[in-house]
Design a protein around this motif. Sequence first.
Motif, PDB file in Angstrom:
ATOM      1  N   LEU A  98       0.865  -1.186   0.000  1.00 13.21           N
ATOM      2  CA  LEU A  98       0.000   0.000   0.000  1.00 13.21           C
ATOM      3  C   LEU A  98       0.899   1.232   0.000  1.00 13.21           C
ATOM      4  O   LEU A  98       2.100   1.131   0.227  1.00 13.21           O
ATOM      5  N   CYS A  99       0.293   2.372  -0.232  1.00 14.49           N
ATOM      6  CA  CYS A  99       1.088   3.593  -0.353  1.00 14.49           C
ATOM      7  C   CYS A  99       0.893   4.481   0.879  1.00 14.49           C
ATOM      8  O   CYS A  99      -0.236   4.900   1.169  1.00 14.49           O
ATOM      9  N   PRO A 100       1.974   4.760   1.625  1.00 11.58           N
ATOM     10  CA  PRO A 100       1.829   5.665   2.764  1.00 11.58           C
ATOM     11  C   PRO A 100       1.677   7.109   2.283  1.00 11.58           C
ATOM     12  O   PRO A 100       2.470   7.559   1.451  1.00 11.58           O
ATOM     13  N   VAL A 101       0.678   7.795   2.792  1.00 11.00           N
ATOM     14  CA  VAL A 101       0.481   9.208   2.449  1.00 11.00           C
ATOM     15  C   VAL A 101       0.719   9.995   3.731  1.00 11.00           C
ATOM     16  O   VAL A 101      -0.022   9.833   4.710  1.00 11.00           O
ATOM     17  N   LEU A 102       1.773  10.800   3.725  1.00 11.67           N
ATOM     18  CA  LEU A 102       2.201  11.448   4.966  1.00 11.67           C
ATOM     19  C   LEU A 102       1.517  12.801   5.146  1.00 11.67           C
ATOM     20  O   LEU A 102       1.285  13.530   4.174  1.00 11.67           O
ATOM     21  N   VAL A 103       1.226  13.097   6.408  1.00  8.69           N
ATOM     22  CA  VAL A 103       0.609  14.383   6.761  1.00  8.69           C
ATOM     23  C   VAL A 103       1.527  15.067   7.775  1.00  8.69           C
ATOM     24  O   VAL A 103       2.150  14.404   8.605  1.00  8.69           O
ATOM     25  N   ASP A 104       1.596  16.398   7.694  1.00  6.61           N
ATOM     26  CA  ASP A 104       2.410  17.169   8.642  1.00  6.61           C
ATOM     27  C   ASP A 104       1.757  17.132  10.026  1.00  6.61           C
ATOM     28  O   ASP A 104       0.612  16.690  10.171  1.00  6.61           O
ATOM     29  N   VAL A 105       2.517  17.619  11.026  1.00  7.85           N
ATOM     30  CA  VAL A 105       2.013  17.593  12.404  1.00  7.85           C
ATOM     31  C   VAL A 105       1.646  19.000  12.860  1.00  7.85           C
ATOM     32  O   VAL A 105       2.037  19.988  12.226  1.00  7.85           O
ATOM     33  N   GLU A 106       0.902  19.067  13.965  1.00  4.60           N
ATOM     34  CA  GLU A 106       0.564  20.400  14.481  1.00  4.60           C
ATOM     35  C   GLU A 106       1.642  20.860  15.445  1.00  4.60           C
ATOM     36  O   GLU A 106       2.188  20.051  16.207  1.00  4.60           O
ATOM     37  N   PRO A 107       1.969  22.169  15.405  1.00  3.23           N
ATOM     38  CA  PRO A 107       2.977  22.680  16.338  1.00  3.23           C
ATOM     39  C   PRO A 107       2.469  22.498  17.767  1.00  3.23           C
ATOM     40  O   PRO A 107       1.277  22.531  18.013  1.00  3.23           O
ATOM     41  N   GLY A 108       3.400  22.256  18.679  1.00  2.00           N
ATOM     42  CA  GLY A 108       2.993  22.166  20.090  1.00  2.00           C
ATOM     43  C   GLY A 108       2.845  20.745  20.574  1.00  2.00           C
ATOM     44  O   GLY A 108       3.378  20.396  21.624  1.00  2.00           O
ATOM     45  N   THR A 109       2.150  19.884  19.806  1.00  2.45           N
ATOM     46  CA  THR A 109       1.982  18.488  20.256  1.00  2.45           C
ATOM     47  C   THR A 109       2.684  17.483  19.337  1.00  2.45           C
ATOM     48  O   THR A 109       2.880  16.336  19.738  1.00  2.45           O
TER      49      THR A 109
END
Length: 385
Positions: free
Chosen positions: A95-106
């Motif tokens: 399968l293909c991993p689709v990466l998402v950015d993270v929120e600042p702080g946590t």
Amino acid sequence: MSIDLPFHKSWFDDNEINEVIETLKSGWLTTGPKTKRFEDDFKDYIGCGYAIGLNSCTAGLHLALATKRFKAGDEVITTTMTFPATANVIMHERLCPVLVDVEPGTLTIDVNQILEKITPKTRAIMPVHFAGHPCDMDPVMELAEKYKLLIIEDAAHALETKYKGRKIGGLGNPTAFSFYANKNITTGEGGMLTTNDESLDEMVRVMRLHGLSRDAWKRFGKSGFSQWELRLPGFKYNMADINAALGIHQLKKINNFLKIRKQYAAMYDEAFSQIPELEILEKRDYAEPSYHLYIIALRLEQLTITRDQFVDKIQSAGVGVAIHYQALHLQPLYKKKFNTRLDDYPVATSYSARILSLPLYPRMSVQDIERVSNVVADIISCNRR
Ligand SMILES: Cc1ncc(COP(=O)(O)O)c(C=O)c1O
């Protein structure tokens, strides 16, 4: 460089030691009565329907995905700020991993960016409760419901974490925990998958042991011999009793361990709150974290040294530290295979160059925490811009 205050030390006492000895003397080392006991205790602790003992959290993530048999090329959304295991299992299933950015702080997945990554090929979302702080699960679960997506929670850091008062592992999604050596409780190596779905429980029990219909303990058990049948091409992911022997007693210490972690994290917070060159991570209103990792982020523009030079200095003072993590999109595998670009993930790119994790574990003393705090403060004060 000699480190006398290591990044982590496990805490065992005579209960764990005697249980391991008793297991050795019993002659039954692999999956059997101790694994069953640990699974039952874990299930009661989390308050979920089923808990399946495995040899790692990675195995739990993999089996939760493998049992779904998605088509090669289908997509699974996860965070770039995680350990490679989270996304490796996606690739193991073609399968293909689709990466998402993270929120600042946590540094948890930025829920607002998930929607734009959903395509007709998306099949699942794998949120990671980073450092023991829960992701904001309600909006993730709403998206999953709307687009008919599976959620698999990566709770490697999140045993004891609560989201809106509910324990992670009990929200109804398959959830994988880790008992690796430096986790909040440990079996050396080990993992647990929790679920409320009886058919997933059955399937994972078959898949964790080659795809055989019955494990050895049952085959040779009191109810008489019965031959196994091969149902599926499974894996070798079962938990062994010798590991479960540790888990049974580690689990009993869990509330005390959490109390100490929380107290020490508050001491670090207090010590660092007056140092403007340091950013400490935040806690959202919905969160009761497990305090698995204590991460600080350096404000590099206010310092004359890099993060890696900071790490050298703190280790030279005898204190072990670690980096969690260099985000996935910065790894050669992702750059080459998926052509990932730094400015697609600005938050994770920035934190990857500035974060480090300080020692935080129940075997430390109050004096150890004070020592680490003083070492950090000294390095900062000697290297201010
Ligand atoms: C976020 C995350 N997911 C998964 C894993 C894999 O855990 P295990 O070593 O138990 O397979 C780790 C390991 O540290 C982790 O940090």
